[in-house]
Design a protein around this motif. Structure first.
Motif, PDB file in Angstrom:
ATOM      1  N   TRP B 234      19.270  29.620  46.964  1.00 28.34           N
ATOM      2  CA  TRP B 234      18.424  29.881  45.785  1.00 28.34           C
ATOM      3  C   TRP B 234      17.230  30.753  46.132  1.00 28.34           C
ATOM      4  CZ3 TRP B 234      19.376  30.043  40.891  1.00 28.34           C
ATOM      5  CH2 TRP B 234      20.456  29.298  40.391  1.00 28.34           C
ATOM      6  N   SER B 235      16.721  30.616  47.360  1.00 31.86           N
ATOM      7  CA  SER B 235      15.627  31.516  47.775  1.00 31.86           C
ATOM      8  C   SER B 235      16.137  32.948  47.790  1.00 31.86           C
ATOM      9  CB  SER B 235      15.129  31.155  49.179  1.00 31.86           C
ATOM     10  OG  SER B 235      14.601  29.860  49.179  1.00 31.86           O
ATOM     11  N   ASN B 237      18.608  34.111  46.004  1.00 30.42           N
ATOM     12  CA  ASN B 237      18.795  34.499  44.599  1.00 30.42           C
ATOM     13  C   ASN B 237      17.504  35.055  44.037  1.00 30.42           C
ATOM     14  OD1 ASN B 237      21.469  33.834  44.240  1.00 30.42           O
ATOM     15  ND2 ASN B 237      21.071  31.766  43.513  1.00 30.42           N
ATOM     16  N   ILE B 238      16.415  34.355  44.324  1.00 29.74           N
ATOM     17  CA  ILE B 238      15.114  34.744  43.768  1.00 29.74           C
ATOM     18  C   ILE B 238      14.604  36.021  44.431  1.00 29.74           C
ATOM     19  CG2 ILE B 238      12.686  34.039  43.709  1.00 29.74           C
ATOM     20  CD1 ILE B 238      13.851  31.135  43.208  1.00 29.74           C
ATOM     21  N   SER B 240      16.302  38.383  45.861  1.00 34.35           N
ATOM     22  CA  SER B 240      17.097  39.579  45.568  1.00 34.35           C
ATOM     23  C   SER B 240      16.947  40.023  44.118  1.00 34.35           C
ATOM     24  CB  SER B 240      18.579  39.329  45.874  1.00 34.35           C
ATOM     25  OG  SER B 240      19.077  38.340  45.014  1.00 34.35           O
ATOM     26  N   SER B 241      16.407  39.146  43.259  1.00 32.81           N
ATOM     27  CA  SER B 241      16.297  39.547  41.860  1.00 32.81           C
ATOM     28  C   SER B 241      14.854  39.794  41.438  1.00 32.81           C
ATOM     29  CB  SER B 241      16.948  38.508  40.955  1.00 32.81           C
ATOM     30  OG  SER B 241      16.331  37.275  41.150  1.00 32.81           O
ATOM     31  N   GLY B 242      13.940  39.880  42.369  1.00 35.54           N
ATOM     32  CA  GLY B 242      12.554  40.196  42.052  1.00 35.54           C
ATOM     33  C   GLY B 242      11.801  40.461  43.342  1.00 35.54           C
ATOM     34  N   LEU B 250       7.338  31.400  42.292  1.00 32.38           N
ATOM     35  CA  LEU B 250       8.345  30.343  42.098  1.00 32.38           C
ATOM     36  C   LEU B 250       8.374  29.394  43.300  1.00 32.38           C
ATOM     37  CD1 LEU B 250      11.197  32.490  40.539  1.00 32.38           C
ATOM     38  CD2 LEU B 250       9.997  30.620  39.412  1.00 32.38           C
ATOM     39  N   VAL B 252       8.523  30.252  46.562  1.00 30.42           N
ATOM     40  CA  VAL B 252       9.292  30.710  47.723  1.00 30.42           C
ATOM     41  C   VAL B 252       8.402  31.613  48.582  1.00 30.42           C
ATOM     42  CG1 VAL B 252      11.273  32.074  48.494  1.00 30.42           C
ATOM     43  CG2 VAL B 252      11.463  30.632  46.455  1.00 30.42           C
ATOM     44  N   SER B 296      26.447  38.097  42.017  1.00 31.77           N
ATOM     45  CA  SER B 296      25.370  38.081  43.016  1.00 31.77           C
ATOM     46  C   SER B 296      24.753  36.713  43.249  1.00 31.77           C
ATOM     47  CB  SER B 296      24.264  39.035  42.563  1.00 31.77           C
ATOM     48  OG  SER B 296      24.779  40.330  42.462  1.00 31.77           O
ATOM     49  N   GLU B 297      25.372  35.674  42.741  1.00 30.04           N
ATOM     50  CA  GLU B 297      24.797  34.342  42.927  1.00 30.04           C
ATOM     51  C   GLU B 297      25.169  33.860  44.328  1.00 30.04           C
ATOM     52  OE1 GLU B 297      23.710  31.089  43.371  1.00 30.04           O
ATOM     53  OE2 GLU B 297      25.373  30.312  42.172  1.00 30.04           O
ATOM     54  N   ARG B 299      25.233  31.169  46.075  1.00 24.94           N
ATOM     55  CA  ARG B 299      26.064  29.990  46.420  1.00 24.94           C
ATOM     56  C   ARG B 299      27.524  30.417  46.542  1.00 24.94           C
ATOM     57  NH1 ARG B 299      24.549  25.975  41.762  1.00 24.94           N
ATOM     58  NH2 ARG B 299      24.605  27.968  40.667  1.00 24.94           N
TER      59      ARG B 299
END
Lengths: 262, 356
Positions: B234-235, B237-238, B240-242, B250, B252, B296-297, B299
């Motif tokens: 999830w880190s 995910n975050i 790579s999307s911002g 958030l 991280v 791109s998720e 998991r």
């Protein structure tokens, strides 16, 4: 929550962005930061949630120094919607909103986290976009998704950097109504940088006007946004009228135009 | 309202199931290819012969000659280690490439972005020329790993000390890349013809001659890294999307995640490179192919890029050792020749598709 700005200064090397801002307010209201470009509105917002460390002074949230808080605790208190939408918008909309649950998940998204994200998408009428990739959305749609992500954080205060800047008139109004509802119904404070002064006059409870010297004025919108303050801070000539019992600011000319004509 | 929410739930569950199924198909393809690869090569080894060796009664009943002792030795000491290393190397490069791309926000990043391949190349050249630990492979492996580790310490040390962020880290890597490449060229200039040939051969990347203990070390390193990378899904995910600021908001700590992940990538890559040389292309391509197929998720993306990396390296190696048999084309060369057009095809075809 009481937010206290204790003599906050911020600058890059020898170039101060703003200096010695002192102000405290109850966060459970719709607070708008206004001011001309370069006054440091976005920077002040990032100092409030600890993304930037002030070069002087400190920000207190209910008496606790924000800079000294753990990152997760800060994220539990402050939701944040950035000015520029994501650089590499690779997740889909639902996953982006689920990522807002990050401070509350223990490394993995539970069924409850997914459900919370789905609920917010539905509330914001974004359900048709749920499985679309973020890079297929317009700037305005992305902006709304990022607001949904910040709501999914379940913060006590939401900080938004120009949340309406990419939106058409319909969504500007809808977003301002949503933020108002967030304060009144969800009991989440909102601090937003807004350029549309008429929207500020219509929706804000409290306004902080920044100019190149720091905090220039603060208070109720109709007390802060006046012909004089706009002339001095924005360098514009304006007049005011009323429509549907709401004050409306009409910009007439920039000071420069006036000077040229003279 | 409730019904709309259920609709999203059902649609998301369907999407997740579809992705899981595709992941399963890719895994099955890998198992099938790995099994088939056992029977590819100059020595005539057939599946039925192996079954007959394992189940002699069945072989006698069907009149099939079992594999000879020599053929079994070939399978156990040459083909199996080669296939398993191809899978491990590909999986390692695939997952490390994804992590580097996600933590730097740069789609051109790879496990070698921080200059690790030229550092390991220099180490290998030092091992070949000066053999500090005696003549043989040990010097090459240890020196390659050692210089790669020094490279990582310098890159991440400077990045952390200067608070340089992802862009700064890549630039430090580029600078060191040139430094190590030049030092390597200097060593090649003074090397004998035989040494020069060894250095060049090492730089191609080869899956020949790996021992079971080396394979075990690669597997353990990759296994540990896989679990640790998975915990950060999830880190990633975050991140790579911002940008870093959104990540921080958030909860991280992007710079800490980037440095910790980068060090882990370095360890996995250094272990891999020191044993097999530079197998570069797959670290960039596998994450992209995985994203094109499965989104791109992280998991899903982390295991997917591993499996696709493994598939690419195994397929390239199988082609390399059969196409002009008995000559073996180095796996790195085949990967680039076959992988580049495949990659271009996927990029172009993606434009024609809507979202996954």
């Amino acid at each position: 929550m009481r937010i206290e700005l204790e003599d906050i200064s911020f600058g890059y090397k020898k170039h101060p962005v703003f200096e010695h801002i002192r102000f405290s307010f109850d966060s459970l209201q719709f607070v708008c930061l206004i001011g001309p470009n370069g006054a440091g509105k976005s920077t002040l917002l990032k100092c409030i949630n600890g993304i930037h460390s002030p070069t002087g002074g400190k920000v207190l949230a209910d008496g606790e120094d924000v800079q000294k808080m753990h990152l997760i605790k800060r994220a539990e208190i402050f939701g944040y919607v950035p000015q520029f939408t994501v650089a590499n918008p690779s997740l889909n909309v639902l996953e982006t909103v689920i990522s807002g649950r990050m401070p509350r998940m223990q490394g993995r998204a539970s069924a409850a986290d997914v459900e919370a994200a789905e609920e917010i998408l539905t509330e914001m009428d974004l359900e048709d976009f749920a499985l679309r990739s973020m890079n297929q959305l317009s700037g305005g749609e992305r902006q709304r998704v990022l607001i949904a992500r910040a709501l999914a954080q379940e913060p006590q205060v939401m900080l938004l950097d120009e949340p309406t800047s990419n939106l058409d008139m319909h969504y500007q109004l809808e977003t301002m109504e949503l933020l108002e509802k967030t304060v009144r119904e969800k009991q989440i404070g909102v601090i937003a940088v807004i350029h549309d002064l008429n929207a500020v006059l219509r929706f804000a409870d409290l306004v902080l006007l920044l100019n190149k010297n720091g905090l220039y004025a603060s208070g109720r919108p109709e007390d802060v946004i006046t012909e004089n303050t706009l002339a001095e801070s924005f360098e514009i000539i304006s007049t005011f009228t009323q429509a549907a019992e709401i004050p409306v600011m009409v910009p007439l000319a920039s000071n420069k135009t006036r000077r040229t004509k003279q | 309202m409730r019904e709309k929410q259920h609709e999203i739930s059902r649609a998301y569950a369907r999407l997740r199931r579809r992705k899981a199924l595709l992941l399963l198909v890719l895994t099955a393809a890998l198992v099938i290819l790995a099994t088939a690869a056992v029977f590819l090569g100059t020595s005539d080894i057939h599946f039925s012969g192996l079954v007959s060796y394992l189940f002699p009664d069945w072989g006698v009943r069907h009149g099939i000659v079992p594999l000879t002792g020599t053929q079994i030795v070939i399978v156990l000491t040459l083909r199996l280690p080669r296939i398993i290393s191809a899978v491990l190397v590909g999986a390692a490069m695939g997952i490390c490439g994804t992590v580097m791309q996600s933590t730097t926000g740069n789609v051109m990043a790879s496990p070698f972005t921080t200059g690790i391949s030229s550092a390991a190349g220099l180490g290998a050249a030092i091992g070949i020329l000066f053999h500090p630990l005696g003549i043989g492979n040990t010097s090459v492996v240890v020196c390659a790993f050692g210089v790669a580790a020094i490279n990582a310490a310098v890159v991440y040390g400077i990045t952390a000390a200067g608070n340089l962020g992802a862009g700064g880290m890549i630039l430090v890597g580029v600078a060191l890349n040139f430094l190590f490449s030049s030092a390597n060229s200097l060593l090649q200039y003074v090397a004998s013809e035989d040494q020069l040939s060894q250095i060049v051969h090492w730089s191609f990347g080869s899956l020949t001659g790996l021992t079971w203990s080396q394979i075990l070390l690669m597997a353990v390193t990759l296994g540990v890294a896989f679990v640790l990378f998975g915990k950060q899904a999830w880190s990633y995910n975050i991140m790579s999307s911002g940008g870093d600021e959104s990540a921080k908001a958030l909860g991280v700590n992007a710079s800490r995640v980037r440095i910790a992940s980068g060090i882990l990538v370095t360890v996995v890559s250094a272990v891999t490179i020191s044993f097999v040389g530079v197998i570069g292309f797959v670290g960039i391509v596998a994450p992209h192919v995985a994203r094109l197929l499965l989104g791109s998720e992280h998991r899903i993306l982390l295991p997917a890029s591993s499996i696709i990396g493994a598939l690419l390296v195994l397929a390239a190696d199988s082609i390399g050792r059969t196409v002009i048999s008995p000559v073996i084309i180095p796996v790195g060369v085949v990967l680039s020749i076959v992988g580049a057009p495949l990659f271009l095809y996927l990029i172009i075809s993606r434009r024609r598709r809507s979202s996954f």
